[in-house]
Design a protein around this motif. Structure first.
Motif, PDB file in Angstrom:
ATOM      1  N   ASP A  12      61.068  62.263 -55.117  1.00  0.00           N
ATOM      2  CA  ASP A  12      61.317  63.095 -53.912  1.00  0.00           C
ATOM      3  C   ASP A  12      60.554  62.860 -52.726  1.00  0.00           C
ATOM      4  O   ASP A  12      60.614  63.530 -51.439  1.00  0.00           O
ATOM      5  N   ASN A  51      67.311  62.689 -52.428  1.00  0.00           N
ATOM      6  CA  ASN A  51      67.203  64.063 -52.244  1.00  0.00           C
ATOM      7  C   ASN A  51      66.974  64.348 -50.725  1.00  0.00           C
ATOM      8  O   ASN A  51      67.047  65.521 -50.132  1.00  0.00           O
ATOM      9  N   GLY A  86      73.903  65.611 -48.079  1.00  0.00           N
ATOM     10  CA  GLY A  86      72.151  65.917 -48.308  1.00  0.00           C
ATOM     11  C   GLY A  86      71.402  65.354 -47.130  1.00  0.00           C
ATOM     12  O   GLY A  86      70.191  65.454 -47.247  1.00  0.00           O
TER      13      GLY A  86
END
Length: 143
Positions: A12, A51, A86
């Motif tokens: 992340d 992400n 995304g």
């Protein structure tokens, strides 16, 4: 697209910046011309494993800088495509760096301002509001 293994999914804290330089920016990223050469597939592929995606697009023809480059209605659809895959940040590089941008360069920046935070805005509504307020009585002859 699906990751081949969980180990290929990015942490992340890692972001991917994509600049689909080979795209035809006068067409949206949904358009077949951008799939044909892999630019849209590239974004979709990274969206499966990252992400956090940043997208750097272009709204001017830098080979012929002052010539009109019709990216107006394609931009919003391309932002929508990026968001659906995304992207959390989109930058569309254009002419505003010059001292006196044209009204149509300002229109592109208006499109960006309206659609960066809401990729579902309607292009015709954005266009009408801009022409009504920027050109006022001259809006029809300018069109």
């Amino acid at each position: 697209y699906q990751p081949t293994h969980n180990d290929v999914i990015l942490n992340d804290t890692v972001a991917v910046r994509i600049s689909p330089i080979g795209s035809n920016f006068t067409e949206s990223l949904y358009d077949e011309v951008n799939y044909k050469y892999g630019e849209s597939k590239f974004i979709e592929g990274w969206g499966a494993v990252a992400n956090t995606i940043y997208i750097w697009l272009y709204q001017d023809n830098f080979n012929n800088y002052f010539s009109p480059y019709n990216t107006y209605d394609a931009a919003i659809e391309s932002y929508r495509f990026c968001y659906e895959n995304g992207a959390v940040l989109m930058f569309n590089q254009g002419q505003l760096i010059q001292i006196a941008p044209t009204a149509f360069a300002i229109f592109k920046d208006y499109i960006n301002a309206k659609s960066y935070f809401n990729v579902n805005v309607n292009y015709k509504d954005v266009e009408e509001t801009f022409f009504e307020n920027y050109f006022m009585d001259a809006k029809e002859p300018i069109r």
